[in-house]
Design a protein around this motif. Structure first.
Motif, PDB file in Angstrom:
ATOM      1  N   CYS A 228      50.103  65.099  54.042  1.00 30.37           N
ATOM      2  CA  CYS A 228      51.045  64.181  53.986  1.00 30.37           C
ATOM      3  C   CYS A 228      52.300  64.528  53.883  1.00 30.37           C
ATOM      4  O   CYS A 228      52.557  65.111  52.539  1.00 30.37           O
ATOM      5  CB  CYS A 228      50.397  63.184  52.901  1.00 30.37           C
ATOM      6  SG  CYS A 228      51.532  61.907  52.288  1.00 30.37           S
ATOM      7  N   THR A 229      53.261  64.368  54.539  1.00 30.38           N
ATOM      8  CA  THR A 229      54.468  65.077  54.519  1.00 30.38           C
ATOM      9  C   THR A 229      55.638  63.905  54.016  1.00 30.38           C
ATOM     10  O   THR A 229      56.519  63.987  53.634  1.00 30.38           O
ATOM     11  CB  THR A 229      55.176  65.348  55.734  1.00 30.38           C
ATOM     12  OG1 THR A 229      55.127  64.098  56.803  1.00 30.38           O
ATOM     13  CG2 THR A 229      54.383  66.314  56.590  1.00 30.38           C
ATOM     14  N   ASP A 230      55.020  62.702  53.733  1.00 27.85           N
ATOM     15  CA  ASP A 230      55.645  61.512  52.882  1.00 27.85           C
ATOM     16  C   ASP A 230      55.796  62.010  51.637  1.00 27.85           C
ATOM     17  O   ASP A 230      56.904  61.445  50.685  1.00 27.85           O
ATOM     18  CB  ASP A 230      55.014  60.157  52.923  1.00 27.85           C
ATOM     19  CG  ASP A 230      55.065  59.444  54.465  1.00 27.85           C
ATOM     20  OD1 ASP A 230      56.222  59.950  55.165  1.00 27.85           O
ATOM     21  OD2 ASP A 230      54.213  58.674  54.826  1.00 27.85           O
ATOM     22  N   PHE A 231      55.010  62.732  50.978  1.00 23.10           N
ATOM     23  CA  PHE A 231      55.019  63.394  49.779  1.00 23.10           C
ATOM     24  C   PHE A 231      55.556  64.942  49.871  1.00 23.10           C
ATOM     25  O   PHE A 231      54.855  65.730  50.327  1.00 23.10           O
ATOM     26  CB  PHE A 231      53.675  63.415  49.132  1.00 23.10           C
ATOM     27  CG  PHE A 231      53.632  63.811  47.695  1.00 23.10           C
ATOM     28  CD1 PHE A 231      53.666  62.958  46.498  1.00 23.10           C
ATOM     29  CD2 PHE A 231      53.534  65.094  47.332  1.00 23.10           C
ATOM     30  CE1 PHE A 231      54.028  63.621  45.138  1.00 23.10           C
ATOM     31  CE2 PHE A 231      53.685  65.627  46.024  1.00 23.10           C
ATOM     32  CZ  PHE A 231      53.729  64.826  44.946  1.00 23.10           C
ATOM     33  N   ARG A 232      56.690  64.746  49.206  1.00 20.79           N
ATOM     34  CA  ARG A 232      57.254  66.332  49.179  1.00 20.79           C
ATOM     35  C   ARG A 232      57.947  66.427  47.813  1.00 20.79           C
ATOM     36  O   ARG A 232      58.838  65.637  47.556  1.00 20.79           O
ATOM     37  CB  ARG A 232      58.362  66.440  50.304  1.00 20.79           C
ATOM     38  CG  ARG A 232      58.929  67.801  50.441  1.00 20.79           C
ATOM     39  CD  ARG A 232      60.144  67.698  51.550  1.00 20.79           C
ATOM     40  NE  ARG A 232      61.044  68.779  51.534  1.00 20.79           N
ATOM     41  CZ  ARG A 232      61.929  69.432  50.879  1.00 20.79           C
ATOM     42  NH1 ARG A 232      62.392  68.412  49.814  1.00 20.79           N
ATOM     43  NH2 ARG A 232      62.470  70.581  50.881  1.00 20.79           N
ATOM     44  N   ILE A 233      57.490  67.388  47.149  1.00 25.41           N
ATOM     45  CA  ILE A 233      58.217  67.606  45.836  1.00 25.41           C
ATOM     46  C   ILE A 233      58.523  69.306  45.739  1.00 25.41           C
ATOM     47  O   ILE A 233      58.047  70.322  46.386  1.00 25.41           O
ATOM     48  CB  ILE A 233      57.044  67.417  44.907  1.00 25.41           C
ATOM     49  CG1 ILE A 233      57.943  67.039  43.475  1.00 25.41           C
ATOM     50  CG2 ILE A 233      55.928  68.242  44.602  1.00 25.41           C
ATOM     51  CD1 ILE A 233      57.139  66.659  42.471  1.00 25.41           C
ATOM     52  N   SER A 234      59.707  69.671  45.228  1.00 27.34           N
ATOM     53  CA  SER A 234      60.017  71.214  45.156  1.00 27.34           C
ATOM     54  C   SER A 234      60.198  71.445  43.823  1.00 27.34           C
ATOM     55  O   SER A 234      60.893  70.788  42.671  1.00 27.34           O
ATOM     56  CB  SER A 234      60.820  71.329  46.067  1.00 27.34           C
ATOM     57  OG  SER A 234      62.488  70.753  45.708  1.00 27.34           O
ATOM     58  N   GLU A 235      60.626  72.713  43.563  1.00 33.16           N
ATOM     59  CA  GLU A 235      60.859  73.268  42.284  1.00 33.16           C
ATOM     60  C   GLU A 235      61.746  74.729  42.503  1.00 33.16           C
ATOM     61  O   GLU A 235      61.574  75.150  43.476  1.00 33.16           O
ATOM     62  CB  GLU A 235      59.711  73.817  41.391  1.00 33.16           C
ATOM     63  CG  GLU A 235      58.741  74.853  42.197  1.00 33.16           C
ATOM     64  CD  GLU A 235      57.644  75.465  40.869  1.00 33.16           C
ATOM     65  OE1 GLU A 235      57.541  75.110  40.000  1.00 33.16           O
ATOM     66  OE2 GLU A 235      56.658  75.903  41.534  1.00 33.16           O
TER      67      GLU A 235
END
Length: 306
Positions: A228-235
């Protein structure tokens, strides 16, 4: 959750609002820039027709529009201009860093050899951010001046591809889950250190974020997943073993069905654990990863209720 996506006609009104904001435009267009919807559409069309050598992105936090970032690669020099604009409420919280890193990486991937920015001398926060990302102040070159930039009004800063690659590393993966008897269970990777995380790994030259995530999930868990690429989160964090190097890790959501995860890299992975949300949160050691998991769970529950 920060989302960065290619701008479409659906974003035109947000772009108009951003440009018209006096605070956003104070260093480049005092009083704000007030363009018609048709004028913005024509401007955006130029980006759309030139993709991927040029691209414009809209930035959102939990669905709320925050601003824009863009790059333009010059076909002759292989140098690219870079820009970002954010509403005041979105500043000082890491959103600009995430968005700029995304634009920088996309520009280099599409063939840029150097990137340049020209912040106003009074825009100290922007200048400091660019420096943290590796930009170095230099004399403004003639080809940039020929574009209409004025060295007496703006500071020219440049970042080379090699210098960026020496300063930043990137990994991609996903928060992997399955639905077992109507219950969402999340897959945790116990690393050899004993700490728990999500499947991820280093991005190889020429790969996209999605390609890296799918490959690393397969290599770590042997799972074929639906991403699911609509959800993208990063650190982002500093690597203690490499002083001066920043690591960025991007996570998507990924679901697996009718299969069982198994350890493929026994020298890297100690165990794999499929856990309900509460148990997963209690198992994960780092607070930032606990928050990522909570956001992923909230996203899944919102999506299932729609």
């Amino acid at each position: 959750m920060i989302s960065i996506k290619e701008s479409t006609y659906d974003d035109i009104k947000d772009i108009q609002s951003l440009w018209a904001d006096e605070d956003v435009m104070r260093y480049i267009w005092p009083g704000g820039l007030h363009e018609t919807e048709e004028a913005v559409k024509e401007w955006l069309d130029r980006f759309i027709s030139a993709r991927p050598k040029q691209n414009h992105y809209s930035i959102f936090e939990d669905g709320k529009y925050c601003g824009e970032t863009q790059y333009r690669i010059d076909s002759e020099t292989k140098n690219a201009s870079l820009d970002i604009k954010l509403f005041e409420f979105a500043r000082g919280r890491g959103i600009a860093t995430q968005a700029l890193l995304y634009s920088i990486q996309e520009a280099f991937k599409q063939g840029a050899e150097n990137l340049w920015v020209d912040p106003h001398p009074a825009n100290a926060k922007a200048i400091n951010l660019y420096r943290k990302l590796g930009f170095i102040q230099k004399e403004m070159p003639e080809y940039v001046i020929a574009l209409g930039e004025d060295p007496s009004l703006y500071i020219y800063m440049e970042l080379g591809k090699k210098e960026f690659n020496d300063k930043f590393e990137k990994s991609c993966g996903a928060i992997v889950y399955t639905i077992d008897g109507g219950v969402i269970k999340y897959l945790l990777v116990e690393e050899m250190s004993g700490f728990h995380s999500f499947p991820k790994g280093h991005m190889e030259e020429g790969e996209t974020e999605i390609e890296t995530a799918l490959r690393e999930i397969k290599e770590e868990t042997n799972l074929e997943v639906e991403l699911c690429t609509d959800f993208r989160i990063s650190e982002q964090y500093q690597l203690s073993e490499k002083p001066g190097v920043t690591k960025q890790v991007v996570y998507f959501l990924a679901e697996y069905k009718d299969s069982c995860p198994c350890i493929v890299r026994p020298n890297e992975v100690k165990s794999l654990k499929s856990l309900k949300l509460e148990d997963a949160i209690n198992t994960i050691e780092y607070d930032n990863k606990k928050e990522m998991l909570k956001k992923a769970d909230s996203y899944l529950k919102r999506r299932s209720s729609n």
